[in-house]
Design a protein around this motif. Structure first.
Motif, mmCIF file in Angstrom:
data_model
loop_
_atom_site.group_PDB
_atom_site.id
_atom_site.type_symbol
_atom_site.label_atom_id
_atom_site.label_comp_id
_atom_site.label_asym_id
_atom_site.label_seq_id
_atom_site.Cartn_x
_atom_site.Cartn_y
_atom_site.Cartn_z
ATOM 1 N N UNK A 175 0.823 -1.227 0.000
ATOM 2 C CA UNK A 175 0.000 0.000 0.000
ATOM 3 C C UNK A 175 0.846 1.261 0.000
ATOM 4 N N UNK A 176 1.390 1.610 -1.146
ATOM 5 C CA UNK A 176 2.161 2.841 -1.327
ATOM 6 C C UNK A 176 1.370 3.707 -2.299
ATOM 7 N N UNK A 177 0.581 4.642 -1.751
ATOM 8 C CA UNK A 177 -0.408 5.367 -2.544
ATOM 9 C C UNK A 177 -0.259 6.866 -2.300
ATOM 10 N N UNK A 178 -0.013 7.657 -3.326
ATOM 11 C CA UNK A 178 0.136 9.103 -3.144
ATOM 12 C C UNK A 178 -1.074 9.733 -2.462
ATOM 13 N N UNK A 179 -0.802 10.600 -1.494
ATOM 14 C CA UNK A 179 -1.809 11.400 -0.782
ATOM 15 C C UNK A 179 -2.696 10.579 0.151
ATOM 16 N N UNK A 180 -2.427 9.290 0.264
ATOM 17 C CA UNK A 180 -3.186 8.467 1.207
ATOM 18 C C UNK A 180 -2.268 8.147 2.382
ATOM 19 N N UNK A 181 -2.302 9.004 3.402
ATOM 20 C CA UNK A 181 -1.361 8.900 4.507
ATOM 21 C C UNK A 181 -1.732 7.821 5.508
ATOM 22 N N UNK A 182 -2.884 7.209 5.341
ATOM 23 C CA UNK A 182 -3.242 6.090 6.207
ATOM 24 C C UNK A 182 -2.757 4.778 5.605
#
Length: 514
Positions: free
Chosen positions: A215-222
């Motif tokens: 789960x390395x997703x831009x702008x998803x800090x959770x």
């Protein structure tokens, strides 16, 4: 920087259809099982090359001799006082940089485990400032295929002749079938995903793709802070006979090195929600470091049956040995269903290695397709620095600080991974389809982001200091004590300059000369 470029190649990356036949790519184009057009690629039969760029020439060695002597004297002086020097390049001679890595597992700042392109799990950085380079060889995926009761195939899904394997007559992992040659299997890396395609190995009539997703997703800090990864196996039966396929995930209760020998480690089976079941491996770390709990699991559905073996050992003294476990899988393709109700195991003894296994079995009809999904997570809620300060990692804001949060992590990973991939595609597709950009640039742009996961990074929740606040004045944690405007409440993020240089957030090194 960490030792060597993670995904290094001088030549261009070959197209997928130059490594895998077009017919196989078309067959695997099911549930995203086919690797992308742009990726870093390697045959599993290839060997890691030492990186010449990291060698020191004779002339350079002469010029640096005075500096080397001063550094050596400093290291010995620190050792005489029971301290470890923050800069010690002399201890890494046995682990010279090489192009042996692959896409690392997990999100950012929650500890990391890397996975080499040949399938080995290594480069352990669960404890801040500590990196165990060597692979834990018991951590493997394996496959067992039966056709018509007469044809049988069994193999670890990693090439044989690997370091750490002894004679085949013992009761450890050397007794397993290491039959994969790797010349018909390929690795494809496009961070944060990787694809390993087994094009007729070990069963010539079975095409297999293992897709690794983190789960390395831009702008998803959770989601991007979560210590978990998913492995999706896409199976295609090209034969005329129905095939029973069992996939096996084995895991040692270890965080690399000799930590599995320290004793008092406990394994515990669990049954979660939505058909998820597996094993928790509670690891008691040495040197008073915070404990770590691993979870390995698979998802059961109407087509897939999941069973577990909570404990097996690597020696003849174990009640169930690695040899015995392998024999059960060869014969039955699964374990006893009652194993899920056995409860926690007895703590391991000093010097013993305890492992666990999760099996997922399915039937694949002639010319049929099927998907089998595994997940790995690790709960290491506290990050402790060498001078005493302890913080909670960023993911604990969403999953709490209990070691059993590893169960919730694998459950959510198995339910959410398709959404993760949709978001990753939205992020990467515009770049990958931009014809103005050369191929090497596209591949490098994404793959070099590995450092945010495997660069010894630490991501903590704001205000999560666990120990005495006075300890925040320690130099190694000084970056954490800075007051920052955290309106988005994204916490605080640190990275390690390198394995040989235990210094945090040295931005002067990153931006010097740029």
């Amino acid at each position: 920087m960490v030792s060597g470029n993670l995904l290094y190649r001088r030549k261009r990356s070959w197209r997928a259809d130059e490594f895998v036949s077009r017919s196989t790519l078309q067959l695997l184009d099911f549930d995203d099982g086919s690797p992308p057009e742009h990726a870093w690629r390697r045959k599993l039969s290839s060997h890691a090359n030492r990186l010449k760029e990291f060698n020191v020439t004779f002339r350079e060695a002469i010029r640096m001799m005075k500096l080397g002597l001063r550094l050596w004297s400093y290291i010995r002086e620190e050792a005489s006082h029971g301290r470890k020097a923050p800069i010690d390049p002399f201890t890494r001679e046995g682990n010279k940089p090489s192009a042996s890595q692959g896409v690392p597992l997990g999100g950012m700042g929650s500890g990391s485990i890397s996975r080499g392109f040949r399938g080995e799990f290594k480069h352990w950085q669960i404890t801040p400032g500590s990196c165990e380079m060597s692979p834990v060889m018991a951590n493997q995926f394996s496959i067992f295929v039966t056709r018509g009761g007469t044809k049988k195939y069994a193999s670890v899904l990693s090439p044989g002749q690997l370091d750490g394997l002894k004679k085949s007559t013992d009761d450890g992992i050397s007794s397993w079938d290491w039959k994969l040659k790797g010349d018909r299997s390929t690795y494809h890396a496009l961070f944060p995903r990787a694809w390993t395609v087994y094009d007729g190995e070990p069963d010539p009539e079975l095409k297999v793709s293992c897709r690794q997703i983190s789960p390395f997703i831009p702008h998803d800090y959770q989601e991007s802070s979560l210590p978990t990864s998913v492995f999706v196996y896409t199976l295609v039966n090209t034969g005329k006979e129905r095939a029973k396929v069992s996939l096996l995930m084995t895991w040692a209760n270890s965080i690399g090195g000799l930590s599995h020998h320290s004793g008092d480690h406990v394994n515990e089976p669990f049954v979660g929600k939505n058909g998820v079941s597996g094993v928790l491996l509670h690891h008691k770390t040495a040197n008073n470091n915070p404990p770590v709990t691993f979870a390995i699991a698979a998802c059961e559905n109407q087509n897939v049956n999941v069973t577990v073996l909570p404990v097996f050992g690597l020696s003849g003294e174990s009640s169930v040995t690695a040899r015995g476990m392998w024999g059960t899988m060869v014969q039955d393709g699964s374990f006893d269903q009652d194993n899920l109700n056995t409860g926690p195991s007895m703590p391991s003894l000093l010097g013993d290695t305890v492992c666990a296994a999760v099996s997922a079995s399915t039937w694949v009809e002639p010319h049929g397709r099927c998907a089998v999904v595994f997940a790995l997570a690790w709960s290491s809620p506290q990050v402790k620095f060498k001078k005493g300060s302890t913080y909670y990692r960023r993911y604990t804001k969403f999953y709490g600080t209990s070691p059993r949060s590893a169960v919730n992590l694998v459950e959510d990973a198995l339910m959410k991974y398709k959404h993760w991939e949709e978001e990753i595609d939205k992020w990467q597709t515009p770049v990958l389809q931009d014809e103005r950009l050369p191929e090497w640039y596209k591949i490098t742009l994404f793959n070099e982001l590995y450092f945010l996961v495997a660069g010894g990074t630490v991501w903590i929740d704001s205000g999560s200091l666990v120990s005495d606040a006075d300890n925040k004045s320690n130099p190694e944690e000084s970056n954490l004590s800075h007051e920052i405007d955290d309106k988005e409440n994204v916490g605080k993020f640190l990275y390690l300059e390198g394995i040989e240089y235990f210094m945090w957030c040295t931005y002067d090194s990153c931006f010097a000369g740029r």
